[in-house]
Design a protein around this motif. Structure first.
Motif, PDB file in Angstrom:
ATOM      1  N   GLY A 104       0.801  -1.220   0.000  1.00  0.00           N
ATOM      2  CA  GLY A 104       0.000   0.000   0.000  1.00  0.00           C
ATOM      3  C   GLY A 104       0.829   1.263   0.000  1.00  0.00           C
ATOM      4  N   GLU A 105       2.129   1.129  -0.233  1.00  0.00           N
ATOM      5  CA  GLU A 105       3.016   2.299  -0.233  1.00  0.00           C
ATOM      6  C   GLU A 105       3.022   3.005  -1.582  1.00  0.00           C
ATOM      7  N   GLN A 106       2.687   2.268  -2.633  1.00  0.00           N
ATOM      8  CA  GLN A 106       2.560   2.845  -3.976  1.00  0.00           C
ATOM      9  C   GLN A 106       1.157   2.531  -4.488  1.00  0.00           C
ATOM     10  N   ILE A 107       0.486   3.553  -4.997  1.00  0.00           N
ATOM     11  CA  ILE A 107      -0.814   3.364  -5.643  1.00  0.00           C
ATOM     12  C   ILE A 107      -0.608   3.624  -7.130  1.00  0.00           C
ATOM     13  N   VAL A 108      -0.913   2.614  -7.930  1.00  0.00           N
ATOM     14  CA  VAL A 108      -0.722   2.699  -9.386  1.00  0.00           C
ATOM     15  C   VAL A 108      -2.073   2.429 -10.039  1.00  0.00           C
ATOM     16  N   VAL A 109      -2.637   3.426 -10.704  1.00  0.00           N
ATOM     17  CA  VAL A 109      -3.957   3.244 -11.314  1.00  0.00           C
ATOM     18  C   VAL A 109      -3.837   3.235 -12.831  1.00  0.00           C
ATOM     19  N   PRO A 110      -4.647   2.433 -13.504  1.00  0.00           N
ATOM     20  CA  PRO A 110      -4.558   2.352 -14.968  1.00  0.00           C
ATOM     21  C   PRO A 110      -5.276   3.500 -15.660  1.00  0.00           C
ATOM     22  N   ALA A 111      -4.701   3.953 -16.748  1.00  0.00           N
ATOM     23  CA  ALA A 111      -5.319   4.946 -17.623  1.00  0.00           C
ATOM     24  C   ALA A 111      -5.440   4.294 -18.991  1.00  0.00           C
ATOM     25  N   TRP A 112      -6.651   3.885 -19.367  1.00  0.00           N
ATOM     26  CA  TRP A 112      -6.789   3.099 -20.590  1.00  0.00           C
ATOM     27  C   TRP A 112      -7.938   3.544 -21.484  1.00  0.00           C
ATOM     28  N   LEU A 113      -9.075   3.976 -20.915  1.00  0.00           N
ATOM     29  CA  LEU A 113     -10.231   4.310 -21.738  1.00  0.00           C
ATOM     30  C   LEU A 113     -10.087   5.671 -22.406  1.00  0.00           C
ATOM     31  N   GLU A 114     -10.606   5.762 -23.633  1.00  0.00           N
ATOM     32  CA  GLU A 114     -10.637   7.015 -24.371  1.00  0.00           C
ATOM     33  C   GLU A 114     -12.019   7.198 -24.982  1.00  0.00           C
TER      34      GLU A 114
END
Length: 386
Positions: free
Chosen positions: A117-127
């Motif tokens: 939980g020290e790094q939060i990585v969220v996806p950016a995919w929809l356009e």
């Protein structure tokens, strides 16, 4: 298929229910509506302490290495409480894509930090306008010496302001699936954030990449191999979203049954009227069916069986069940069910939102149709406005 839960699975269920009861009550859900970050600090801290943030991350990278069936038991409880936060985006989708990409260096750097939980990585995919298939990814990663320049727009990026980094899907060639994954710092120059409002009042952002410069080392795995890794992660992720939906539907039905016992009209509880009683009986059947299908998909994956058909079926059916049950619940509550004072509207709005996100009904129907008609499980690309 053996769906008798083990002692460990029962423990995971009870632990998650207790955690959500203490740290993700309705007051927390309400407080997070339209919040710029959308991450309850106390709930996140408890998920860190219990190790739930590493539930699907391999033990070799600091996670729990749980099976999809173990996680489905957990996600049912998260759905019952409408637990907010970036746990799905970061610890399931981004981490899952990193695992499937097979890039040892990025796995070693990010997976232990995500699990802790020290790094939060969220996806950016929809356009916009491209749909959920690979044709929808048009943001470009242009080579620029030892760097890439990212230019384009991503929409519906959940919890972007909570993220330390973004996992960006970008086009690196002209082939249908010539898409790569990139790890991008959330504070990169040229990256602009605009919060989007949704019917669920959850936390989403539109991200504009204005010649965002990243090193070639930011690419995850081989060039053009990003879509395969992302698609594999999605197949697993939607099973857990289906479990979340089944849990939410079950809780919405419980709320409605209790209301029908408490609310009286013409001298008796409204649940005593046959028309309303039949609504709730039908809903109970649908909820049980959704839950069974979800667990079958999760069990199949845990048993090493293919889920190309079961995964989209589970998400399609469970999300529809969640939406239909909450729509019925609104009818039983009457006009007051739509007011903010009542909790049922929280479930209704999230049910419809879930039906439209992370592969919507139309895309899921295409996937099921492809699996049924030709056995391929391939997507039928039919672009539409996102």
């Amino acid at each position: 298929m053996d769906l008798k839960f083990t002692d460990e699975q029962n423990m995971l269920r009870d632990m998650t229910r207790d955690l959500c009861s203490d740290y993700s009550g309705i007051d927390v859900v309400r407080a997070m509506e339209n919040d710029p970050v959308g991450m309850p600090a106390d709930l996140w801290a408890q998920m860190q302490q219990t190790g739930l943030l590493g539930m699907r991350i391999p033990e070799a990278h600091g996670g729990m290495g749980l099976s999809l069936l173990d996680c489905a038991v957990i996600y049912e409880q998260l759905g019952r409480f409408l637990a907010p936060g970036p746990y799905f985006d970061s610890t399931l989708m981004s981490a899952g894509a990193l695992v499937h990409a097979g890039d040892g260096a990025w796995q070693a750097e990010l997976l232990p930090a995500i699990a802790a939980g020290e790094q939060i990585v969220v996806p950016a995919w929809l356009e916009a306008d491209g749909g959920f298939g690979p044709a929808g990814v048009q943001l470009r990663a242009q080579p620029d010496g030892d760097h890439y320049l990212l230019e384009g727009v991503k929409r519906h990026v959940f919890h972007a302001r909570a993220a330390h980094r973004l996992l960006v899907l970008a086009r690196t060639g002209e082939g249908a699936e010539a898409i790569s994954l990139f790890v991008v710092d959330a504070d990169s120059p040229g990256l602009h954030y605009e919060q989007q409002r949704s019917m669920a009042s959850d936390t989403q952002y539109k991200l504009t990449f204005d010649k965002v410069r990243i090193p070639r080392s930011a690419r995850v795995g081989a060039e053009h191999a990003g879509w395969a890794a992302w698609n594999a992660a999605m197949r697993e992720g939607i099973v857990l979203l289906a479990a979340w939906a089944a849990g939410g539907a079950e809780r919405a039905l419980e709320i409605t049954v209790q209301y029908s016992k408490d609310r009286e009209q013409f001298g008796k509880p409204i649940g005593a009227f046959q028309a309303l009683a039949h609504y709730m009986a039908d809903a109970s059947t649908v909820v049980e069916g959704a839950r069974t299908l979800v667990l079958e998909a999760a069990w199949a994956h845990a048993a090493g069986k293919p889920i190309d058909r079961l995964a989209p079926m589970a998400k399609l059916f469970a999300a529809k069940a969640f939406r239909d049950v909450t729509a019925m619940a609104q009818q039983v509550h009457g006009g007051i069910g739509f007011t903010l004072d009542y909790d049922i509207q929280l479930y209704y709005r999230r049910a419809k939102q879930l039906q439209m996100n992370w592969w919507d009904s139309r895309h899921l129907e295409d996937l099921v149709a492809a699996a049924v008609l030709d056995g391929s499980g391939r997507s039928i690309d039919d672009p539409f406005t996102v």
